[in-house]
Design a protein around this motif. Structure first.
Motif, PDB file in Angstrom:
ATOM      1  N   THR A 162      33.400  37.306  28.073  1.00  0.00           N
ATOM      2  CA  THR A 162      33.626  37.910  29.492  1.00  0.00           C
ATOM      3  C   THR A 162      33.889  36.413  30.317  1.00  0.00           C
ATOM      4  OG1 THR A 162      32.473  39.815  29.257  1.00  0.00           O
ATOM      5  CG2 THR A 162      32.884  38.860  31.562  1.00  0.00           C
ATOM      6  N   CYS A 166      37.237  35.188  29.660  1.00  0.00           N
ATOM      7  CA  CYS A 166      38.028  36.030  30.507  1.00  0.00           C
ATOM      8  C   CYS A 166      38.021  35.413  31.962  1.00  0.00           C
ATOM      9  CB  CYS A 166      37.759  37.539  30.427  1.00  0.00           C
ATOM     10  SG  CYS A 166      38.701  38.364  31.001  1.00  0.00           S
ATOM     11  N   ARG A 167      36.849  35.216  32.374  1.00  0.00           N
ATOM     12  CA  ARG A 167      36.983  34.933  33.829  1.00  0.00           C
ATOM     13  C   ARG A 167      37.874  33.657  34.173  1.00  0.00           C
ATOM     14  NH1 ARG A 167      32.561  37.809  36.334  1.00  0.00           N
ATOM     15  NH2 ARG A 167      32.823  39.863  35.478  1.00  0.00           N
ATOM     16  N   PHE A 206      37.000  47.007  33.540  1.00  0.00           N
ATOM     17  CA  PHE A 206      35.805  46.568  32.868  1.00  0.00           C
ATOM     18  C   PHE A 206      34.881  47.525  32.465  1.00  0.00           C
ATOM     19  CE2 PHE A 206      35.027  46.897  37.265  1.00  0.00           C
ATOM     20  CZ  PHE A 206      33.899  47.790  37.620  1.00  0.00           C
ATOM     21  N   ASP A 252      38.098  44.884  29.204  1.00  0.00           N
ATOM     22  CA  ASP A 252      36.837  44.372  28.655  1.00  0.00           C
ATOM     23  C   ASP A 252      35.904  45.539  27.915  1.00  0.00           C
ATOM     24  OD1 ASP A 252      34.978  42.426  27.980  1.00  0.00           O
ATOM     25  OD2 ASP A 252      34.707  42.063  30.168  1.00  0.00           O
TER      26      ASP A 252
END
Length: 588
Positions: A67, A70-71, A87, A144
């Motif tokens: 994650t 991904c951010r 998400f 996600d």
């Protein structure tokens, strides 16, 4: 609390996925490159609209930083790219399409009175994608926790990639999830989707060197200057306990620095790390030794550990809430070779005295901790006592699923005569057992200390279903904590002529089977066997390593049982399957 003590401006070990703290190891750089490829395609200029369409897959174990990557990716989205980020994918087809339209700010007008239909959502989405394409813009959908997607939702996602022009597809989809996502996509019914995966990457844990670099990086971002406040033995022990998983590193480092501050220390040593692990992961559950078994420091007497733990509780009682939050990590640890029942731990913790200055805070937290531990322990002594203590009986109980005869003969030699072998291993975590997706049995510890064997009927991220004395019993996975030894046993179907691990230089029918099935997965024609005997040469070893990387295994190039079991699954070899979806109750 400890920030000023160590010259920090903020907490460097928060478990929130802050991209400013992203440590770009080689693996993380490759993962980010795969995600950016999904947007820009092979064009290194980064211009929008270059992606070829289809799916990009990023997997990794819990806490490895998916994650966070991904951010970081979201901060580097090129201009002219619309992004929809889902998400929470536990949705129906209609709910997913509605969420996608909401994320893209697409208005949906029902064609008829009433709620919008699936067709209404798809028509509106298709119009938006065509409009974006005409404007030279691209659209990316990120999902996600994609291992939670239902099969019908995955099929709808595949159909969304059919939205295309004569030049390219209009929607790029990035799937981010845990290792079982790969196993899901290997199912025969999802073959069409799997063929549309244009790039895939598995995010591994950090090495020992990278763990030290990771800690130094986060401390530096938080304002630390000078040498690390952890000595070499502490860093080695921290890597061993965390297994290189960034989230576990954060939990352990944060608690160690807090403990050092509470005791007036400016340097964290191994003893501080061990005490921190005791608080974060629970007493006597830190992985230690070559097998990764969970135990306390063997060089420290039990009485000393008890006394230091009392002092540790006194110094850090004000942050007991953090310990409860960290307790969730315990669910994915491998349990002790000689575990202590959770109820006994709860009782010991509840009776432990603390210093008078902090007794109020500690006592106010103790009932909550005891309650959580009690809720996690749902395997009763009576249930454990009903399980068979004879391992041959456990193998016989598993035999019908494999269409093996049940006789008085030793079951494993009987199975071997039918090209099926017994395998017992303590190297699997629950997520990996879910990924392999095969029925087996767990070795548990009965109240009298003997081994007891429970047949595994189903397993998902929250619940485990066991055969207890002929009854299908569904329990939270936390029920295994303190009673599961970490050992998992199963049958597996061997390749023709298999008589042991396949190393470089091995030859024979099993190597030919290996080469042919790797070629099938790669979409290449099978290699001809004429002219010479098949040999596991350097080129084939490289292909084995590549397969192991995609599955999250250690890429050693050795085709052992686990690698071949996963290859069986991915190529559709006839073997029983373990239900791994949420709520599954029945064995195959």
């Amino acid at each position: 609390m400890y920030a000023q003590h160590f010259g920090l401006t903020q907490d460097p070990f928060s478990i929130a996925p802050d991209p400013h703290y992203l440590f770009m190891s080689e693996r993380h750089r490759e993962a980010l490159a795969h995600l950016l490829y999904g947007v820009t395609g092979p064009d290194s200029t980064g211009g929008a609209g270059r992606a070829s369409g289809g799916f990009v897959l990023l997997t990794g174990d819990i806490g490895t930083g998916k994650t966070t990557v991904c951010r970081c990716f979201l901060e580097q989205i090129p201009a002219g790219c619309h992004v929809a980020y889902i998400f929470n994918p536990k949705l129906t087809v209609t709910e997913l399409l509605q969420s996608i339209c909401d994320e893209f700010h697409v208005a949906v007008t029902p064609a008829h009175a009433g709620a919008p239909t699936v067709k209404d959502f798809i028509d509106a989405l298709n119009a938006f994608l065509l409009q974006s394409h005409a404007a030279g813009e691209s659209c990316v959908l990120i999902i996600d926790e994609a291992q939670n997607l239902a099969p019908d939702v995955l099929e709808q996602l595949r159909l969304l990639t059919n939205l295309e022009t004569s030049e390219r597809k209009l929607l790029q989809i990035l799937l981010i999830g845990q290792p079982e996502l790969r196993a899901m996509l290997a199912r025969p019914e999802l073959e069409q989707l799997a063929q549309r995966v244009i790039a895939r990457f598995h995010l591994d844990a950090l090495s020992a060197t990278e763990t030290t670099q990771y800690i130094a990086h986060r401390l530096a971002v938080a304002g630390h200057k000078g040498p690390l406040p952890l000595d070499a033995r502490a860093l080695a022990r921290l890597h061993q306990l965390s297994r290189g998983v960034p989230r576990r590193i954060n939990l352990l480092c944060g608690r160690a620095l807090l403990g050092a501050w509470a005791n007036g220390l400016h340097q964290v040593d191994r003893k501080v790390i061990d005490r921190a692990a005791d608080e974060v992961f629970g007493p006597a559950i830190a992985p230690s030794g070559p097998r990764g078994n969970l135990s306390a420091d063997p060089q420290q007497p039990a009485t000393v550990r008890s006394d230091t733990r009392k002092a540790w509780l006194a110094g850090a009682a004000g942050v007991a809430v953090g310990a409860l939050a960290a307790a969730a990590a315990v669910l994915f640890l491998k349990p002790a070779a000689a575990p202590t029942p959770m109820a006994a731990r709860a009782a010991a913790s509840a009776s432990m005295p603390v210093a008078a200055s902090t007794s109020g805070a500690a006592s106010s937290m103790r009932p909550v901790a005891s309650q959580l531990l009690a809720q996690a322990t749902t395997l009763s002594p009576a249930q454990l006592a009903q399980l068979p203590a004879d391992i041959d009986s456990a193998w016989r109980g598993l035999a019908p699923a494999w269409q093996l005869p049940v006789t008085t003969e030793p079951p494993c030699p009987l199975a071997a005569a039918r090209q099926v072998q017994c395998l017992s291993t303590d190297s699997l975590s629950l997520p990996l057992i879910r990924q392999l997706g095969r029925p087996g049995f767990l070795t548990l510890t009965a109240p009298d200390g003997r081994a007891a064997y429970a047949r595994l009927l189903a397993l998902d991220a929250q619940q485990v279903t066991l055969d207890l004395a002929g009854q299908s019993v569904q329990l939270p996975v936390a029920a295994l904590n303190g009673v599961w030894t970490g050992e998992f046993s199963t049958y597996w179907r061997t390749p023709p002529g298999y008589n042991g691990e396949l190393h470089e230089g091995s030859s024979g029918p099993a190597v030919a089977w290996l080469a042919q099935n790797l070629s099938r997965l790669d979409g290449e024609p099978a290699l001809s066997e004429q002219g010479r005997a098949p040999v596991l040469d350097k080129a084939l070893v490289a292909r084995v390593r590549a397969f192991q990387r995609t599955q999250g295994f250690r890429p050693d190039g050795v085709a052992g049982p686990l690698t071949l079991m996963q290859l069986n699954r991915d190529t559709g070899v006839a073997e029983p399957r373990l239900p791994t979806e949420y709520g599954a109750r029945n064995a195959p």
